[in-house]
Design an enzyme around this catalytic site. Structure first.
Site, mmCIF file in Angstrom:
data_model
loop_
_atom_site.group_PDB
_atom_site.id
_atom_site.type_symbol
_atom_site.label_atom_id
_atom_site.label_comp_id
_atom_site.label_asym_id
_atom_site.label_seq_id
_atom_site.Cartn_x
_atom_site.Cartn_y
_atom_site.Cartn_z
ATOM 1 N N CYS A 136 0.509 -1.113 0.124
ATOM 2 C CA CYS A 136 -0.096 0.433 0.022
ATOM 3 C C CYS A 136 0.787 1.508 0.049
ATOM 4 O O CYS A 136 1.009 1.899 0.629
ATOM 5 C CB CYS A 136 -0.780 -0.095 1.205
ATOM 6 N N CYS A 139 -0.500 4.180 2.485
ATOM 7 C CA CYS A 139 -0.210 3.939 3.444
ATOM 8 C C CYS A 139 1.459 4.265 3.814
ATOM 9 O O CYS A 139 1.898 4.618 4.932
ATOM 10 C CB CYS A 139 -0.490 2.721 4.034
ATOM 11 N N ASP A 140 1.875 3.758 3.269
ATOM 12 C CA ASP A 140 3.767 3.671 3.910
ATOM 13 C C ASP A 140 4.464 4.197 3.032
ATOM 14 O O ASP A 140 6.190 4.704 3.495
ATOM 15 C CB ASP A 140 3.969 2.119 3.276
#
Ligand code: NAP
Length: 352
Positions: A136, A139-140
């Site tokens: 992701c 997200c990261d």
């Protein structure tokens, strides 16, 4: 949770589950929505949704989901933070064993459990997932400011990840197992024309280097001019010594290995449907685990009272808008089926 039998339970709270919940709640079915391990589903991991009808400026994936949940709640849907561990679907009402330890009984069931990110099977991925290896980018990605990163895959997800990561990383290299992208033309063009994004064609990730303390530090890539290099490695590994000596490699026929230094690796290689809890039930699944619905424009499964919606039953389109569409279809199909079932029950209980 009460011991009552619900009319309808929706498993999953992504766009398909929410759309089903809105329709079912408006039809006074008082649906219970089980939110699952990733409430909101895949859209919560997306940045901007540009192709959902009615939002000419685009809308954030998280915002679309939050608004859908508010809409379903406003009509009376009840959201429960739980996952289905197992389902007894041979007899009605159906019984669902939840992660909370509760059992939920329902006359009808909509399965809208979506799909989860696929892993590629590279060495060390179990150890390093979450430690520099991710599925992701939204997200990261921000953890990789100034890093060189790899994105694995050649579809829209990989292009989206690469474009997002290009905002933070020093360089982004897309590693694709063939020499042609699967991504839509517009996404492919954006990535191909981006000056920070490079492409490594006919290549795959074999091994990830690093540790949970250091994070990802590098990778071993393999490549072959005709693509799918890991399959070729497996084929040659399965040959006997005598067979190997008999096969004379021609120029360019051998798989090449290369070590690269990178600080992050992102998988964008598609998704697998979340149907593990249906494996021991009579609900038929296809060979990839997608829930099989009956032929034609229907969300019915071979088990009366069980319906499917969204990516869990759709190996082809997998769009937010199609998931919302099949969610509404599943709710309408469930409503019609419940009406008919109630009429049949009434008839059966009437004195002769
Ligand atoms: P996808 O279209 O199935 O693409 C998966 C990619 O990963 C393919 O290029 C595939 O290679 C590669 N791949 C699969 N398994 C692999 C493995 N073990 N090792 C290396 N490579 C592997 O999946 P997706 O990109 O997640 O897209 C799914 C759907 O969502 C599509 O309909 C897409 O249009 C949609 N989507 C849209 C957007 C958007 O419009 N913004 C964003 C994301 C997703 P091959 O090509 O060789 O099979």
């Amino acid at each position: 949770m009460s011991a009552e039998t619900h009319e309808l339970v929706v498993v999953g709270s992504g766009v398909a589950g929410l759309s089903a919940a809105v329709y079912a709640a408006r039809a006074d079915l008082e649906p219970v929505v089980l939110e699952g391990p990733e409430p909101g589903g895949q859209l919560t991991l997306t940045t901007e949704v540009e192709n959902y009808l009615g939002f000419p400026e685009g809308i954030g994936g998280m915002e679309l989901i939050q608004r859908g949940k508010e809409q379903a709640e406003a009509f009376g849907a009840e959201f429960v933070h739980a996952t289905v561990e197992s389902a007894a679907l041979e007899d009605r009402p159906f019984a669902l064993e939840l992660s909370t330890g509760d059992t939920l009984r329902t006359r009808a069931l909509i399965v809208a459990t979506g799909a989860s990110a696929r892993w590629v099977g590279a060495e060390n991925e179990d150890e390093l997932m979450g430690y520099g290896l991710s599925t992701c980018a939204t997200c990261d990605g921000a953890f990789h400011r100034g890093d060189d990163v790899l994105v694995i895959g050649g579809g829209d997800s990989a292009m989206e990840e690469a474009l997002f990561l290009a905002k933070f990383a020093d360089s982004v290299t897309v590693v694709h197992r063939r020499d042609e992208l699967r991504a839509s033309e517009i996404m492919a063009r954006r990535a191909l024309e981006h000056e920070q994004i490079e492409f490594r064609w006919n290549a795959e990730l074999l091994e990830i280097h690093g540790s949970q303390d250091e994070g990802v530090t590098g990778a071993t890539l393999v490549s072959h001019p005709d693509g799918h290099p890991t399959e070729r490695l497996e084929e040659s590994a399965s040959r006997t010594d005598a067979e190997s000596r008999a096969v004379e490699p021609r120029d360019g026929e051998e798989v090449e290995r290369e070590e690269v230094d990178v600080g992050g690796i992102f998988y964008g290689v598609g998704h697998v449907p979340n149907t593990a809890f249906l494996e021991d039930t009579p609900v038929p699944l296809d060979e990839d685990g997608h829930l099989l619905t009956e032929d034609g424009m229907t969300t019915e499964t071979a088990v009366p009272g069980v319906f499917g919606a969204g990516d869990v039953m759709d190996p082809k389109y997998r769009q937010a808008v199609t998931a919302a569409g099949t969610g509404s279809m599943a709710a309408l199909d469930a409503e019609g089926w419940l009406d008919q079932e109630a009429a049949e029950r009434l008839e059966a209980s009437a004195p002769a």
